[in-house]
Design a protein around this motif. Structure first.
Motif, PDB file in Angstrom:
ATOM      1  N   TYR A   1      35.075  21.602  17.089  1.00 18.71           N
ATOM      2  CA  TYR A   1      36.491  21.578  16.601  1.00 18.71           C
ATOM      3  C   TYR A   1      36.737  19.865  17.802  1.00 18.71           C
ATOM      4  O   TYR A   1      36.551  19.142  18.614  1.00 18.71           O
ATOM      5  N   GLU A   2      38.086  19.901  16.471  1.00 20.96           N
ATOM      6  CA  GLU A   2      38.981  18.236  16.571  1.00 20.96           C
ATOM      7  C   GLU A   2      40.682  18.965  16.859  1.00 20.96           C
ATOM      8  O   GLU A   2      40.576  19.649  16.007  1.00 20.96           O
ATOM      9  N   LEU A   3      40.803  17.763  18.331  1.00 16.22           N
ATOM     10  CA  LEU A   3      42.614  18.332  18.049  1.00 16.22           C
ATOM     11  C   LEU A   3      42.954  17.492  17.413  1.00 16.22           C
ATOM     12  O   LEU A   3      42.424  15.785  17.590  1.00 16.22           O
ATOM     13  N   ARG A   4      44.195  17.451  16.808  1.00 16.03           N
ATOM     14  CA  ARG A   4      45.471  16.533  15.953  1.00 16.03           C
ATOM     15  C   ARG A   4      46.250  16.581  16.324  1.00 16.03           C
ATOM     16  O   ARG A   4      46.477  17.358  16.218  1.00 16.03           O
ATOM     17  N   GLU A   5      46.741  15.935  16.073  1.00 13.31           N
ATOM     18  CA  GLU A   5      49.119  15.383  16.805  1.00 13.31           C
ATOM     19  C   GLU A   5      49.309  15.587  15.793  1.00 13.31           C
ATOM     20  O   GLU A   5      49.974  14.673  14.809  1.00 13.31           O
ATOM     21  N   GLN A   6      48.730  16.604  14.538  1.00 12.94           N
ATOM     22  CA  GLN A   6      49.809  17.029  13.933  1.00 12.94           C
ATOM     23  C   GLN A   6      50.127  18.656  12.637  1.00 12.94           C
ATOM     24  O   GLN A   6      49.569  19.274  13.705  1.00 12.94           O
TER      25      GLN A   6
ATOM     26  N   HIS B   1      60.943  24.528  22.974  1.00 15.72           N
ATOM     27  CA  HIS B   1      60.934  26.522  22.960  1.00 15.72           C
ATOM     28  C   HIS B   1      59.717  25.823  21.863  1.00 15.72           C
ATOM     29  O   HIS B   1      58.991  25.515  20.673  1.00 15.72           O
ATOM     30  N   VAL B   2      58.141  26.411  22.885  1.00 10.77           N
ATOM     31  CA  VAL B   2      57.247  26.365  22.285  1.00 10.77           C
ATOM     32  C   VAL B   2      56.883  27.495  21.529  1.00 10.77           C
ATOM     33  O   VAL B   2      57.042  28.655  22.035  1.00 10.77           O
ATOM     34  N   CYS B   3      56.641  27.107  19.917  1.00  9.68           N
ATOM     35  CA  CYS B   3      55.616  28.425  19.700  1.00  9.68           C
ATOM     36  C   CYS B   3      54.928  28.632  18.384  1.00  9.68           C
ATOM     37  O   CYS B   3      54.090  26.954  18.861  1.00  9.68           O
ATOM     38  N   ASP B   4      54.784  29.019  17.599  1.00  9.01           N
ATOM     39  CA  ASP B   4      53.753  29.513  16.818  1.00  9.01           C
ATOM     40  C   ASP B   4      52.024  28.910  17.901  1.00  9.01           C
ATOM     41  O   ASP B   4      51.334  27.823  17.253  1.00  9.01           O
ATOM     42  N   VAL B   5      52.088  29.083  18.755  1.00  7.89           N
ATOM     43  CA  VAL B   5      50.693  28.913  19.495  1.00  7.89           C
ATOM     44  C   VAL B   5      50.023  30.133  18.253  1.00  7.89           C
ATOM     45  O   VAL B   5      49.990  31.471  19.244  1.00  7.89           O
ATOM     46  N   VAL B   6      48.486  29.890  17.791  1.00  8.66           N
ATOM     47  CA  VAL B   6      47.530  30.959  17.351  1.00  8.66           C
ATOM     48  C   VAL B   6      46.751  29.925  17.015  1.00  8.66           C
ATOM     49  O   VAL B   6      46.267  28.325  16.291  1.00  8.66           O
ATOM     50  N   VAL B   7      45.815  30.993  17.436  1.00 12.33           N
ATOM     51  CA  VAL B   7      44.592  31.140  16.821  1.00 12.33           C
ATOM     52  C   VAL B   7      43.672  32.153  16.068  1.00 12.33           C
ATOM     53  O   VAL B   7      44.130  32.725  16.240  1.00 12.33           O
ATOM     54  N   HIS B   8      42.823  31.480  14.892  1.00  9.84           N
ATOM     55  CA  HIS B   8      42.078  32.175  14.254  1.00  9.84           C
ATOM     56  C   HIS B   8      41.156  32.797  14.549  1.00  9.84           C
ATOM     57  O   HIS B   8      40.618  32.805  15.545  1.00  9.84           O
TER      58      HIS B   8
ATOM     59  N   SER C   1      47.432  20.380  15.694  1.00  8.80           N
ATOM     60  CA  SER C   1      46.152  21.824  14.920  1.00  8.80           C
ATOM     61  C   SER C   1      44.693  21.711  15.942  1.00  8.80           C
ATOM     62  O   SER C   1      44.775  20.142  16.697  1.00  8.80           O
ATOM     63  N   ALA C   2      44.137  22.548  16.254  1.00 11.60           N
ATOM     64  CA  ALA C   2      42.836  22.207  16.131  1.00 11.60           C
ATOM     65  C   ALA C   2      42.112  22.511  14.790  1.00 11.60           C
ATOM     66  O   ALA C   2      42.608  23.325  13.621  1.00 11.60           O
ATOM     67  N   VAL C   3      41.513  21.296  14.521  1.00 14.50           N
ATOM     68  CA  VAL C   3      40.649  21.404  13.319  1.00 14.50           C
ATOM     69  C   VAL C   3      39.291  21.753  13.683  1.00 14.50           C
ATOM     70  O   VAL C   3      38.091  21.343  14.051  1.00 14.50           O
ATOM     71  N   HIS C   4      38.754  22.731  12.675  1.00 12.22           N
ATOM     72  CA  HIS C   4      36.982  23.013  12.738  1.00 12.22           C
ATOM     73  C   HIS C   4      36.619  22.335  12.175  1.00 12.22           C
ATOM     74  O   HIS C   4      36.528  22.168  10.428  1.00 12.22           O
ATOM     75  N   GLU C   5      35.539  21.396  12.520  1.00 15.39           N
ATOM     76  CA  GLU C   5      34.664  20.222  11.905  1.00 15.39           C
ATOM     77  C   GLU C   5      33.943  20.004  11.098  1.00 15.39           C
ATOM     78  O   GLU C   5      34.244  19.734   9.969  1.00 15.39           O
ATOM     79  N   PRO C   6      33.287  21.212  10.946  1.00 14.58           N
ATOM     80  CA  PRO C   6      32.022  21.166   9.959  1.00 14.58           C
ATOM     81  C   PRO C   6      32.584  21.392   8.223  1.00 14.58           C
ATOM     82  O   PRO C   6      32.232  21.069   8.034  1.00 14.58           O
TER      83      PRO C   6
ATOM     84  N   ASP D   1      36.237  21.421   8.255  1.00 10.66           N
ATOM     85  CA  ASP D   1      37.467  19.631   8.299  1.00 10.66           C
ATOM     86  C   ASP D   1      38.914  21.471   7.952  1.00 10.66           C
ATOM     87  O   ASP D   1      39.424  20.619   6.745  1.00 10.66           O
ATOM     88  N   THR D   2      38.333  22.554   8.278  1.00 10.88           N
ATOM     89  CA  THR D   2      39.512  23.477   8.371  1.00 10.88           C
ATOM     90  C   THR D   2      40.537  23.868   9.653  1.00 10.88           C
ATOM     91  O   THR D   2      39.585  23.830  10.722  1.00 10.88           O
ATOM     92  N   VAL D   3      42.078  23.645   9.837  1.00 16.64           N
ATOM     93  CA  VAL D   3      42.923  23.686  10.466  1.00 16.64           C
ATOM     94  C   VAL D   3      42.465  25.750  11.245  1.00 16.64           C
ATOM     95  O   VAL D   3      42.625  26.400   9.905  1.00 16.64           O
ATOM     96  N   VAL D   4      42.507  25.686  12.130  1.00 15.38           N
ATOM     97  CA  VAL D   4      42.199  27.223  12.805  1.00 15.38           C
ATOM     98  C   VAL D   4      42.867  27.345  13.853  1.00 15.38           C
ATOM     99  O   VAL D   4      43.040  28.325  14.176  1.00 15.38           O
ATOM    100  N   GLY D   5      43.862  26.314  14.087  1.00 15.03           N
ATOM    101  CA  GLY D   5      44.591  26.894  15.098  1.00 15.03           C
ATOM    102  C   GLY D   5      45.849  25.881  15.374  1.00 15.03           C
ATOM    103  O   GLY D   5      46.213  24.680  14.515  1.00 15.03           O
ATOM    104  N   MET D   6      47.317  26.539  15.918  1.00 16.94           N
ATOM    105  CA  MET D   6      47.424  25.164  15.844  1.00 16.94           C
ATOM    106  C   MET D   6      49.534  25.641  17.301  1.00 16.94           C
ATOM    107  O   MET D   6      49.061  27.145  17.809  1.00 16.94           O
ATOM    108  N   ALA D   7      49.821  25.056  17.842  1.00 16.52           N
ATOM    109  CA  ALA D   7      50.518  25.085  18.339  1.00 16.52           C
ATOM    110  C   ALA D   7      51.743  24.689  18.830  1.00 16.52           C
ATOM    111  O   ALA D   7      51.612  22.745  17.874  1.00 16.52           O
ATOM    112  N   ARG D   8      52.909  24.738  18.220  1.00 17.81           N
ATOM    113  CA  ARG D   8      54.727  23.742  18.401  1.00 17.81           C
ATOM    114  C   ARG D   8      55.743  23.425  19.042  1.00 17.81           C
ATOM    115  O   ARG D   8      55.994  24.593  19.707  1.00 17.81           O
ATOM    116  N   VAL D   9      56.221  22.742  19.180  1.00 16.73           N
ATOM    117  CA  VAL D   9      57.560  22.906  20.112  1.00 16.73           C
ATOM    118  C   VAL D   9      58.796  22.163  19.335  1.00 16.73           C
ATOM    119  O   VAL D   9      58.463  21.844  18.028  1.00 16.73           O
ATOM    120  N   VAL D  10      59.408  23.025  19.334  1.00 15.05           N
ATOM    121  CA  VAL D  10      61.217  23.479  18.512  1.00 15.05           C
ATOM    122  C   VAL D  10      61.991  22.457  19.526  1.00 15.05           C
ATOM    123  O   VAL D  10      62.099  23.056  20.857  1.00 15.05           O
TER     124      VAL D  10
END
Length: 146
Positions: free
Chosen positions: A6-11, A71-78, A47-52, A54-63
């Motif tokens: 997994y790789e975290l990407r600020e996107q 507000h911290v929202c949309d904290v989701v992991v497949h 976003s958390a990207v599953h490296e093998p 290259d699929t986004v498998v998790g996310m989190a954001r701040v609005v």
């Protein structure tokens, strides 16, 4: 991240992937159009990207307004990638962003769907001082007021 998979990407994910991830964890759905509009207004996203694959498998954001309310929202992991530390790493990144960007007097909140997870970062229930409230989707007449 846990291991080399997994790789975290600020996107943020694409609106389509945002909708797919929310559906996978069975939280209220969002349309692709609404997701696109909402994602564009985010203060921060990771976003958390599953490296093998290259699929986004998790996310989190701040609005919020970037000064008084965050507000911290949309904290989701497949579900296929849960219990591997992915969610912890996503929230670590969000908290790092908040520590660097939220003034001391800012109001930082979230709506937790998972008991016992967010407390490790200092989040606590706001009751009885305040209570969270929502207007159920599809039932919004705003009490007859506009």
């Amino acid at each position: 991240m846990t291991g080399d998979d997994y790789e975290l990407r600020e996107q943020l994910p694409t609106p389509e992937r945002f909708v797919e991830l929310r559906a996978a964890v069975e939280v209220p759905p969002r349309s692709v159009e609404a997701a696109g509009r909402g994602l564009a207004e985010s203060r921060y996203g990771v976003s958390a990207v599953h490296e093998p694959s290259d699929t986004v498998v998790g996310m989190a954001r701040v609005v919020g307004d970037g000064a008084t309310v965050f507000h911290v929202c949309d904290v989701v992991v497949h579900p296929d990638h849960q219990s591997r530390g992915v969610g912890t790493q996503l929230v670590d990144a969000v908290v790092e962003y908040l520590n660097a960007n939220a003034p001391d007097e800012a109001y930082v909140n979230l709506l937790a769907d998972l008991d016992g997870f967010y407390e490790r970062w200092g989040f606590e229930e706001s009751r009885p001082a305040s209570k969270g409230m929502v207007v159920p989707t599809g039932e919004r007449d705003w009490g007859g007021r506009v």
